[in-house]
Design a protein around this motif. Structure first.
Motif, PDB file in Angstrom:
ATOM      1  N   GLY A   1       0.821  -1.216   0.000  1.00 40.78           N
ATOM      2  CA  GLY A   1       0.000   0.000   0.000  1.00 40.78           C
ATOM      3  C   GLY A   1       0.848   1.256   0.000  1.00 40.78           C
ATOM      4  O   GLY A   1       0.505   2.256  -0.635  1.00 40.78           O
ATOM      5  N   GLN A   2       1.978   1.204   0.704  1.00 38.84           N
ATOM      6  CA  GLN A   2       2.884   2.359   0.731  1.00 38.84           C
ATOM      7  C   GLN A   2       3.436   2.638  -0.662  1.00 38.84           C
ATOM      8  O   GLN A   2       3.522   3.784  -1.082  1.00 38.84           O
ATOM      9  CB  GLN A   2       4.021   2.108   1.730  1.00 38.84           C
ATOM     10  CG  GLN A   2       4.866   3.316   2.031  1.00 38.84           C
ATOM     11  CD  GLN A   2       6.047   3.466   1.090  1.00 38.84           C
ATOM     12  OE1 GLN A   2       6.444   2.556   0.395  1.00 38.84           O
ATOM     13  NE2 GLN A   2       6.596   4.652   1.082  1.00 38.84           N
ATOM     14  N   GLY A   3       3.786   1.599  -1.389  1.00 37.39           N
ATOM     15  CA  GLY A   3       4.287   1.784  -2.752  1.00 37.39           C
ATOM     16  C   GLY A   3       3.243   2.389  -3.674  1.00 37.39           C
ATOM     17  O   GLY A   3       3.538   3.288  -4.468  1.00 37.39           O
ATOM     18  N   ILE A   4       2.021   1.908  -3.565  1.00 40.75           N
ATOM     19  CA  ILE A   4       0.931   2.445  -4.390  1.00 40.75           C
ATOM     20  C   ILE A   4       0.619   3.885  -3.991  1.00 40.75           C
ATOM     21  O   ILE A   4       0.489   4.769  -4.847  1.00 40.75           O
ATOM     22  CB  ILE A   4      -0.324   1.549  -4.272  1.00 40.75           C
ATOM     23  CG1 ILE A   4      -0.044   0.178  -4.891  1.00 40.75           C
ATOM     24  CG2 ILE A   4      -1.535   2.211  -4.929  1.00 40.75           C
ATOM     25  CD1 ILE A   4      -1.083  -0.878  -4.560  1.00 40.75           C
ATOM     26  N   ALA A   5       0.519   4.138  -2.692  1.00 41.20           N
ATOM     27  CA  ALA A   5       0.220   5.491  -2.219  1.00 41.20           C
ATOM     28  C   ALA A   5       1.318   6.470  -2.601  1.00 41.20           C
ATOM     29  O   ALA A   5       1.033   7.632  -2.930  1.00 41.20           O
ATOM     30  CB  ALA A   5       0.019   5.480  -0.698  1.00 41.20           C
ATOM     31  N   ALA A   6       2.575   6.020  -2.580  1.00 39.74           N
ATOM     32  CA  ALA A   6       3.686   6.906  -2.954  1.00 39.74           C
ATOM     33  C   ALA A   6       3.553   7.390  -4.396  1.00 39.74           C
ATOM     34  O   ALA A   6       3.883   8.549  -4.702  1.00 39.74           O
ATOM     35  CB  ALA A   6       5.025   6.208  -2.742  1.00 39.74           C
ATOM     36  N   CYS A   7       3.051   6.545  -5.273  1.00 37.96           N
ATOM     37  CA  CYS A   7       2.839   6.963  -6.668  1.00 37.96           C
ATOM     38  C   CYS A   7       1.828   8.104  -6.748  1.00 37.96           C
ATOM     39  O   CYS A   7       2.036   9.074  -7.484  1.00 37.96           O
ATOM     40  CB  CYS A   7       2.353   5.776  -7.499  1.00 37.96           C
ATOM     41  SG  CYS A   7       3.556   4.462  -7.691  1.00 37.96           S
TER      42      CYS A   7
END
Length: 119
Positions: free
Chosen positions: A106-112
């Motif tokens: 989720g952190q990777g997706i949210a960072a985008c």
């Protein structure tokens, strides 16, 4: 990070082998062997902290915001799922082992999305 993940993989396979081989009788020792892969993963956490500290303020802010979004989303989704699961027998039980991967993913997706907001 590479060393931490190689250590994690090696300790994970070793602990699974030991636990499946039923070589240990004492429950406290089985628990210690079962959680042993966490120790090299903690070194990976240290590597991530060192990496984040080397970033500029903008990238640190993006990572912090994305992590908060992810942790909040996982917390509230699991909270809602638990209520729904208690109400019916249709939903399967989800074990805690999926919490960390969900937060990291989720952190990777949210960072985008967070990074895209600043463009």
């Amino acid at each position: 990070m590479l060393l931490a993940m190689m250590g994690y993989t090696a300790v994970l396979f070793a602990s699974i082998t030991v636990l499946r081989g039923d070589m240990i009788g004492a429950d406290w020792l089985r628990i210690l062997v079962a959680i042993s892969p966490v120790f090299p993963a903690l070194y990976g956490l240290h590597a991530m902290i060192v990496f984040i500290r080397s970033m500029d303020e903008f990238n640190r802010a993006v990572i912090a915001e994305a992590t908060m979004i992810s942790a909040g989303a996982v917390a509230f989704i699991s909270f809602a799922y638990a209520f729904a699961q208690q109400a019916t027998d249709l939903l399967p039980e989800i074990t805690l082992i999926w919490v960390l991967p969900a937060i990291i993913g989720g952190q990777g997706i949210a960072a985008c999305f967070v990074r895209g907001r600043y463009r």
